[in-house]
Design a protein around this motif. Structure first.
Motif, PDB file in Angstrom:
ATOM      1  N   GLN A  75       0.873  -1.174   0.000  1.00  0.00           N
ATOM      2  CA  GLN A  75       0.000   0.000   0.000  1.00  0.00           C
ATOM      3  C   GLN A  75       0.907   1.220   0.000  1.00  0.00           C
ATOM      4  O   GLN A  75       1.560   1.508   0.997  1.00  0.00           O
ATOM      5  N   GLU A  76       0.977   1.864  -1.157  1.00  0.00           N
ATOM      6  CA  GLU A  76       1.936   2.940  -1.377  1.00  0.00           C
ATOM      7  C   GLU A  76       3.348   2.393  -1.166  1.00  0.00           C
ATOM      8  O   GLU A  76       3.766   1.512  -1.883  1.00  0.00           O
ATOM      9  N   ASP A  77       4.079   2.872  -0.161  1.00  0.00           N
ATOM     10  CA  ASP A  77       5.464   2.430   0.009  1.00  0.00           C
ATOM     11  C   ASP A  77       5.653   1.496   1.193  1.00  0.00           C
ATOM     12  O   ASP A  77       6.759   1.316   1.686  1.00  0.00           O
ATOM     13  N   ARG A  78       4.559   0.840   1.645  1.00  0.00           N
ATOM     14  CA  ARG A  78       4.665  -0.068   2.787  1.00  0.00           C
ATOM     15  C   ARG A  78       3.858  -1.339   2.529  1.00  0.00           C
ATOM     16  O   ARG A  78       2.994  -1.384   1.626  1.00  0.00           O
ATOM     17  N   LEU A  79       4.148  -2.360   3.321  1.00  0.00           N
ATOM     18  CA  LEU A  79       3.329  -3.564   3.350  1.00  0.00           C
ATOM     19  C   LEU A  79       2.404  -3.475   4.551  1.00  0.00           C
ATOM     20  O   LEU A  79       2.862  -3.248   5.681  1.00  0.00           O
ATOM     21  N   VAL A  80       1.116  -3.687   4.327  1.00  0.00           N
ATOM     22  CA  VAL A  80       0.138  -3.609   5.406  1.00  0.00           C
ATOM     23  C   VAL A  80      -0.533  -4.960   5.569  1.00  0.00           C
ATOM     24  O   VAL A  80      -0.582  -5.779   4.649  1.00  0.00           O
ATOM     25  N   HIS A  81      -1.064  -5.186   6.756  1.00  0.00           N
ATOM     26  CA  HIS A  81      -1.694  -6.457   7.094  1.00  0.00           C
ATOM     27  C   HIS A  81      -3.034  -6.574   6.380  1.00  0.00           C
ATOM     28  O   HIS A  81      -3.880  -5.690   6.458  1.00  0.00           O
ATOM     29  N   ALA A  82      -3.222  -7.699   5.660  1.00  0.00           N
ATOM     30  CA  ALA A  82      -4.472  -7.925   4.940  1.00  0.00           C
ATOM     31  C   ALA A  82      -5.323  -8.994   5.598  1.00  0.00           C
ATOM     32  O   ALA A  82      -6.533  -8.805   5.787  1.00  0.00           O
ATOM     33  N   GLN A  83      -4.723 -10.146   5.944  1.00  0.00           N
ATOM     34  CA  GLN A  83      -5.449 -11.271   6.531  1.00  0.00           C
ATOM     35  C   GLN A  83      -4.499 -12.077   7.388  1.00  0.00           C
ATOM     36  O   GLN A  83      -3.284 -11.992   7.240  1.00  0.00           O
ATOM     37  N   GLY A  84      -5.083 -12.869   8.264  1.00  0.00           N
ATOM     38  CA  GLY A  84      -4.249 -13.754   9.058  1.00  0.00           C
ATOM     39  C   GLY A  84      -5.058 -14.835   9.740  1.00  0.00           C
ATOM     40  O   GLY A  84      -6.257 -14.667  10.005  1.00  0.00           O
TER      41      GLY A  84
ATOM     42  N   ALA B  92      -1.941  -7.008  13.465  1.00  0.00           N
ATOM     43  CA  ALA B  92      -2.941  -6.207  12.759  1.00  0.00           C
ATOM     44  C   ALA B  92      -2.566  -4.729  12.725  1.00  0.00           C
ATOM     45  O   ALA B  92      -2.933  -4.010  11.784  1.00  0.00           O
ATOM     46  N   GLY B  93      -1.820  -4.261  13.709  1.00  0.00           N
ATOM     47  CA  GLY B  93      -1.446  -2.852  13.767  1.00  0.00           C
ATOM     48  C   GLY B  93      -0.078  -2.558  13.186  1.00  0.00           C
ATOM     49  O   GLY B  93       0.398  -1.424  13.273  1.00  0.00           O
ATOM     50  N   GLU B  94       0.563  -3.556  12.573  1.00  0.00           N
ATOM     51  CA  GLU B  94       1.931  -3.400  12.086  1.00  0.00           C
ATOM     52  C   GLU B  94       1.953  -3.083  10.597  1.00  0.00           C
ATOM     53  O   GLU B  94       0.993  -3.330   9.870  1.00  0.00           O
ATOM     54  N   SER B  95       3.036  -2.517  10.120  1.00  0.00           N
ATOM     55  CA  SER B  95       3.292  -2.346   8.689  1.00  0.00           C
ATOM     56  C   SER B  95       4.805  -2.329   8.485  1.00  0.00           C
ATOM     57  O   SER B  95       5.574  -2.140   9.438  1.00  0.00           O
ATOM     58  N   PHE B  96       5.233  -2.528   7.226  1.00  0.00           N
ATOM     59  CA  PHE B  96       6.654  -2.672   6.950  1.00  0.00           C
ATOM     60  C   PHE B  96       7.059  -1.877   5.717  1.00  0.00           C
ATOM     61  O   PHE B  96       6.396  -1.979   4.670  1.00  0.00           O
ATOM     62  N   ALA B  97       8.129  -1.123   5.835  1.00  0.00           N
ATOM     63  CA  ALA B  97       8.733  -0.505   4.666  1.00  0.00           C
ATOM     64  C   ALA B  97       9.548  -1.543   3.915  1.00  0.00           C
ATOM     65  O   ALA B  97       9.845  -2.629   4.442  1.00  0.00           O
ATOM     66  N   LYS B  98       9.938  -1.235   2.692  1.00  0.00           N
ATOM     67  CA  LYS B  98      10.756  -2.144   1.908  1.00  0.00           C
ATOM     68  C   LYS B  98      12.082  -2.372   2.614  1.00  0.00           C
ATOM     69  O   LYS B  98      12.784  -1.425   2.962  1.00  0.00           O
ATOM     70  N   GLY B  99      12.415  -3.628   2.887  1.00  0.00           N
ATOM     71  CA  GLY B  99      13.633  -3.970   3.601  1.00  0.00           C
ATOM     72  C   GLY B  99      13.483  -4.052   5.107  1.00  0.00           C
ATOM     73  O   GLY B  99      14.414  -4.469   5.793  1.00  0.00           O
ATOM     74  N   GLU B 100      12.308  -3.722   5.621  1.00  0.00           N
ATOM     75  CA  GLU B 100      12.075  -3.686   7.071  1.00  0.00           C
ATOM     76  C   GLU B 100      11.357  -4.946   7.524  1.00  0.00           C
ATOM     77  O   GLU B 100      10.350  -5.358   6.943  1.00  0.00           O
ATOM     78  N   GLY B 101      11.857  -5.567   8.598  1.00  0.00           N
ATOM     79  CA  GLY B 101      11.224  -6.755   9.119  1.00  0.00           C
ATOM     80  C   GLY B 101      11.289  -7.905   8.124  1.00  0.00           C
ATOM     81  O   GLY B 101      11.907  -7.819   7.052  1.00  0.00           O
ATOM     82  N   LEU B 102      10.655  -9.012   8.468  1.00  0.00           N
ATOM     83  CA  LEU B 102      10.701 -10.183   7.605  1.00  0.00           C
ATOM     84  C   LEU B 102       9.944  -9.979   6.289  1.00  0.00           C
ATOM     85  O   LEU B 102      10.490 -10.248   5.211  1.00  0.00           O
ATOM     86  N   PRO B 103       8.693  -9.481   6.299  1.00  0.00           N
ATOM     87  CA  PRO B 103       8.011  -9.255   5.019  1.00  0.00           C
ATOM     88  C   PRO B 103       8.755  -8.247   4.140  1.00  0.00           C
ATOM     89  O   PRO B 103       8.880  -8.450   2.926  1.00  0.00           O
ATOM     90  N   GLY B 104       9.268  -7.184   4.757  1.00  0.00           N
ATOM     91  CA  GLY B 104       9.987  -6.176   3.985  1.00  0.00           C
ATOM     92  C   GLY B 104      11.281  -6.697   3.395  1.00  0.00           C
ATOM     93  O   GLY B 104      11.702  -6.272   2.310  1.00  0.00           O
TER      94      GLY B 104
END
Length: 311
Positions: free
Chosen positions: A23-32, A45-57
């Protein structure tokens, strides 16, 4: 075909599955699907990740599947919540359609002395597939064998997926001549293997293998759906071409194939939007199971396969 080696009452190897979408420049939680892990679900549910940040990033930035076998002291942003939930390892699987990231599927596991299974990432190097990383739970001997195994194209489960560029299911791993590591798989109690290509931008080949044991199966049911237009005659549809389940017996019939259409049911939803799907808490949608994960595989700019598993 019924796979009697999977115990329908066993606790599954994978505890959590979640989908992160750009979503724009981040990864947001969709389902789990989090089972009883309400605290970890709330944190996620309240987390998001920039590119390179955290495991999803990281999976997004490096355009490859990423295995994280320990959270303490790592780049995993939710380490404290994961520790409280008893989660010990995770694998992030990016879903690309060409150069465009569609989503990242993350699965998390809980480790203990009884958990046997394997999630492996194989990468092509100098004409062979070699183990880039993997999580094996308590199957330490099998892990050692895997670290010293390499596959030419067409050999074993990883090499077969590489050659065919299609997902594959293997049964009876401990006795099957096609499974190169059969002896060590049998000793570890591994019974069923699912291999799938992970298309990413660039020329490098990645294959993901999910190996399931009787006592702690990765999932209780696996399905492979073929959505290639050459197979189904049109886009927006898929045929069930393979599957295994202890409870439901034979899942497909060559003379009367099961078909899914776009936007009809869970598989149809994936066919329609091309995104991974995680469902939980609605047995009517998940064939009577607690949860379902459906992972799309895009090839040459089109949705080619959908892999589904049920826990």
């Amino acid at each position: 075909m019924m796979d009697v080696t999977l115990d329908p009452q066993a606790r599954t190897f994978i505890e959590v599955a979640e989908v992160w979408v750009p979503q724009e420049d981040r990864l947001v939680h969709a389902q789990g699907s989090y089972g009883a892990l309400d605290g970890f679900a709330e944190t996620s549910a309240g987390e998001s990740f920039a590119k390179g940040e955290g495991l999803p990033g990281k999976a997004w930035a490096e355009a490859r599947p990423v295995v994280l076998k320990a959270f303490d002291g790592s780049y995993f942003k939710r380490a404290e919540a994961a520790k409280e939930a008893g989660l010990t390892a995770a694998v992030a699987i990016p879903v690309f359609a060409g150069a465009a990231l569609k989503a990242v599927l993350v699965v998390l596991c809980a480790g203990d002395a009884e958990r046997i299974g394997a999630i492996e990432v194989w990468a092509e190097t100098d004409g062979f597939l070699m183990l880039e990383d993997g999580y094996f739970g308590a199957a330490k001997q099998f892990e050692g064998v895997s670290q010293h195994t390499q596959f030419p194209i067409g050999q074993g489960l990883p090499g077969g997926v590489w050659a065919a560029r299609t997902p594959m299911l293997m049964r009876d791993l401990g006795s099957g001549y096609r499974f190169v590591r059969a002896e060590s798989a049998g000793k570890a109690g591994l019974t069923t293997g699912l291999g799938l290509p992970v298309p990413v931008p660039g020329s490098k080949t990645y294959v993901l293998t999910l190996l399931s044991a009787r006592g702690t199966p990765l999932a209780r049911r696996f399905e492979i759906w073929d959505a290639r237009s050459a197979r189904v005659g049109k886009t927006g549809a898929a045929l069930l071409v393979d599957g295994t389940c202890a409870r439901d017996g034979r899942l497909w019939d060559a003379d009367n194939p099961r078909r899914a259409a776009a936007w009809e049911g869970p598989i149809g939803t994936v066919l329609g939007n091309g995104l991974p799907l995680v469902l939980a808490g609605n047995p009517a949608q998940t064939a009577g199971y607690d949860s379902m994960v459906a992972l799309p595989i895009h090839q040459a700019g089109e949705l080619a396969f959908v892999i589904a598993w049920y826990c």
